[in-house]
Design a protein around this motif. Structure first.
Motif, PDB file in Angstrom:
ATOM      1  N   ILE A   1      27.497  41.870  46.663  1.00  0.00           N
ATOM      2  CA  ILE A   1      27.804  40.553  47.233  1.00  0.00           C
ATOM      3  C   ILE A   1      26.598  39.986  47.968  1.00  0.00           C
ATOM      4  CG2 ILE A   1      29.255  39.340  48.903  1.00  0.00           C
ATOM      5  CD1 ILE A   1      31.475  41.374  48.254  1.00  0.00           C
TER       6      ILE A   1
ATOM      7  N   TYR B   1      28.743  34.805  40.170  1.00  0.00           N
ATOM      8  CA  TYR B   1      29.803  34.376  41.079  1.00  0.00           C
ATOM      9  C   TYR B   1      31.086  35.177  40.793  1.00  0.00           C
ATOM     10  CZ  TYR B   1      26.954  30.305  42.350  1.00  0.00           C
ATOM     11  OH  TYR B   1      25.955  29.473  42.802  1.00  0.00           O
ATOM     12  N   PHE B   2      31.401  35.314  39.513  1.00  0.00           N
ATOM     13  CA  PHE B   2      32.573  36.108  39.145  1.00  0.00           C
ATOM     14  C   PHE B   2      32.395  37.563  39.558  1.00  0.00           C
ATOM     15  CE2 PHE B   2      33.188  32.780  35.693  1.00  0.00           C
ATOM     16  CZ  PHE B   2      34.300  32.224  36.293  1.00  0.00           C
TER      17      PHE B   2
ATOM     18  N   SER C   1      30.651  38.777  42.066  1.00  0.00           N
ATOM     19  CA  SER C   1      30.828  38.928  43.508  1.00  0.00           C
ATOM     20  C   SER C   1      32.306  38.860  43.887  1.00  0.00           C
ATOM     21  CB  SER C   1      30.043  37.851  44.260  1.00  0.00           C
ATOM     22  OG  SER C   1      30.541  36.551  43.974  1.00  0.00           O
ATOM     23  N   SER C   2      33.074  38.034  43.185  1.00  0.00           N
ATOM     24  CA  SER C   2      34.520  37.984  43.426  1.00  0.00           C
ATOM     25  C   SER C   2      35.179  39.300  43.038  1.00  0.00           C
ATOM     26  CB  SER C   2      35.151  36.833  42.626  1.00  0.00           C
ATOM     27  OG  SER C   2      34.609  35.591  42.999  1.00  0.00           O
TER      28      SER C   2
ATOM     29  N   SER D   1      34.555  41.822  45.713  1.00  0.00           N
ATOM     30  CA  SER D   1      35.471  41.609  46.838  1.00  0.00           C
ATOM     31  C   SER D   1      36.824  42.246  46.552  1.00  0.00           C
ATOM     32  CB  SER D   1      35.643  40.109  47.106  1.00  0.00           C
ATOM     33  OG  SER D   1      34.413  39.506  47.424  1.00  0.00           O
TER      34      SER D   1
ATOM     35  N   THR E   1      45.550  39.464  40.350  1.00  0.00           N
ATOM     36  CA  THR E   1      44.349  38.643  40.467  1.00  0.00           C
ATOM     37  C   THR E   1      43.270  39.113  39.511  1.00  0.00           C
ATOM     38  OG1 THR E   1      44.822  38.161  42.797  1.00  0.00           O
ATOM     39  CG2 THR E   1      42.555  37.833  42.043  1.00  0.00           C
TER      40      THR E   1
ATOM     41  N   LEU F   1      41.198  37.083  36.686  1.00  0.00           N
ATOM     42  CA  LEU F   1      39.749  37.009  36.881  1.00  0.00           C
ATOM     43  C   LEU F   1      38.996  37.571  35.679  1.00  0.00           C
ATOM     44  CD1 LEU F   1      37.617  36.130  38.911  1.00  0.00           C
ATOM     45  CD2 LEU F   1      37.696  38.430  39.903  1.00  0.00           C
TER      46      LEU F   1
ATOM     47  N   VAL G   1      38.215  31.059  40.087  1.00  0.00           N
ATOM     48  CA  VAL G   1      38.401  32.146  41.064  1.00  0.00           C
ATOM     49  C   VAL G   1      39.593  31.853  41.966  1.00  0.00           C
ATOM     50  CG1 VAL G   1      37.376  33.317  43.049  1.00  0.00           C
ATOM     51  CG2 VAL G   1      35.985  32.857  41.021  1.00  0.00           C
TER      52      VAL G   1
ATOM     53  N   PHE H   1      43.208  34.077  42.374  1.00  0.00           N
ATOM     54  CA  PHE H   1      43.793  34.603  43.608  1.00  0.00           C
ATOM     55  C   PHE H   1      45.158  33.983  43.892  1.00  0.00           C
ATOM     56  CE2 PHE H   1      39.544  36.164  44.369  1.00  0.00           C
ATOM     57  CZ  PHE H   1      39.752  37.317  45.124  1.00  0.00           C
TER      58      PHE H   1
END
Length: 312
Positions: free
Chosen positions: A46, A61-62, A64-65, A68, A110, A114, A145, A149
Motif C-alpha cells: 500500500i 489501485y486494485f 492496494s485495495s 487492505s 467484497t 473486486l 472498488v 465494498f
C-alpha cells in the motif's frame, strides 16, 4: 425442542486446533509470525503504490485495495486465535461471534466483486489497449472498488441478520477456529430454513455473477491473445494476467471445497485445515503472487525502502 426447557446460548466456545499445551505455544508463535508478516508485506504494498507516481494506475489501485482486504481478513480472525493459543480463552460472545462472521463474510463477498473488477481491467488492457486510459479512469476505478465494498458488506449484513435470528440452545461448542456460517447453523435448535435459503440465494448472487464476469473477461482475453501473431507477444500479454488468474483459481477452489461440497459442512479436521489455508495462508501468498515477478513494482519498492535515494 418443543415442550422442553432450553437455555439460549449467549457465548460460543471455539475448539480451534486441539493439541498438547506445549504445542499451543508453538502455534501461537507460528500464527503471530504469519500475522506480522502479512501486516508488513501488505502495508509495504500500500505504501509503495501510494508513494510512487509510476504506480498510480488502475491495476495497482486494485492491488492496494486487495492488500487492505488481506489486512482486514487477518485482523478479524488471527487476534482471537492468538488469545486462545496463549491464554486458552476459547469463549466468544454471541455478539462477538456474529460480528466476526459479518466481517469475514463481508470481506469474502467484497473479494469476489473486486476480483471480477480486476479481470475487467485486464480485459480492457489486452483487448482495447488504445482505449485503456480512456475507459479505465481513476473515477471508474474508485467506483468499482466502492461497489465491491458496498455490495459485499450489504449482502453479508443481510445474511448475518437472518443467521443471528435463529435460536441457539444446547451445545455451544463450535468445532472451528473462527465463527463461520456452517458450524454456527449446525448449533441452531430451531428450524433455520429461511436463513439457509437467504444464505444460498445471496451466496449464489455474490459468487456466481462475479465468477461469470471473470470467465467472460478471460474468454475475450484468450481470443485476443491467440490473435497476436508472435509467440513473444502472446506470452507477454498472457503474463500480465497470470498473477490475477492464479489468485482467482485459488480463491474459487477454496470456496467450492468449503461451501459447495456437502462434505465441507461436516466437523472433520480437514475442513478446518482447508479453511486455515484460505483464511491464513492465502493472505500471505496473494501479495507474493502479484508482486514477486513484477519488475516495475520491485523497482518502486526499492526506491521506497531506500527513502528516495535510489538512482532514477
Amino acid at each position: 425442542m418443543r415442550g422442553e426447557n432450553v437455555t439460549t446460548v449467549s457465548t460460543f466456545i471455539l475448539v480451534g486446533f486441539p493439541s498438547a499445551p506445549g504445542m499451543q505455544y508453538v502455534l501461537f508463535l507460528i500464527f503471530l509470525f504469519i500475522y506480522l508478516f502479512v501486516l508488513v508485506e501488505n502495508l509495504a504494498i500500500i505504501l509503495t503504490i501510494w508513494s510512487s507516481t509510476s504506480l498510480h494506475r488502475p491495476m495497482y489501485y486494485f492491488l492496494s485495495s486487495m492488500s487492505s482486504l488481506e489486512i482486514w481478513y487477518m485482523s478479524n480472525i488471527i487476534p482471537k486465535m492468538l488469545d486462545g493459543f496463549l491464554l486458552q480463552r476459547k469463549r466468544i460472545s454471541f455478539v462477538g461471534c456474529m460480528t466476526q462472521l459479518c466481517f469475514f463474510s463481508s470481506l469474502v463477498c467484497t473479494e469476489c466483486v473486486l476480483l471480477a473488477s480486476m479481470a475487467y481491467d485486464r480485459y480492457v488492457a489486452i483487448c482495447h489497449p488504445l482505449r485503456y486510459q480512456v475507459i479505465m479512469t481513476t473515477g471508474l476505478c474508485v467506483q468499482l472498488v466502492a461497489f465491491s465494498f458496498v455490495s459485499g458488506f450489504t449482502i453479508s449484513m443481510i445474511k448475518v441478520y437472518f443467521i443471528s435470528s435463529a435460536t441457539f440452545c444446547g451445545s455451544n461448542v463450535l468445532n472451528h477456529f473462527f465463527c463461520d456460517i456452517s458450524p454456527i447453523l449446525k448449533l441452531a435448535c430451531t428450524e433455520f430454513l429461511t436463513a439457509e435459503l437467504v444464505d444460498f440465494i445471496l451466496a449464489f448472487i455474490i459468487l456466481v455473477f462475479p465468477l461469470v464476469a471473470t470467465m467472460l473477461s478471460y474468454g475475450h482475453i484468450t481470443l485476443a491473445v491467440f490473435r497476436i501473431p508472435s509467440a513473444t507477444g502472446r506470452w507477454r500479454a498472457f503474463s500480465t494476467c497470470a498473477s490475477h488468474l492464479t489468485v482467482v483459481t485459488i480463491f474459487y477452489m477454496a470456496m467450492i471445497f468449503i461451501y459447495v461440497r456437502p462434505q465441507a459442512i461436516d466437523s472433520r479436521s480437514s475442513n478446518k485445515l482447508i479453511s486455515a489455508v484460505y483464511t491464513v495462508l492465502t493472505p500471505v501468498m496473494n501479495p507474493l503472487i502479484y508482486c514477486l515477478r513484477n519488475t516495475e513494482f520491485k523497482d518502486a519498492l526499492k526506491k521506497v525502502l531506500s527513502f528516495g535515494h535510489a538512482p532514477p
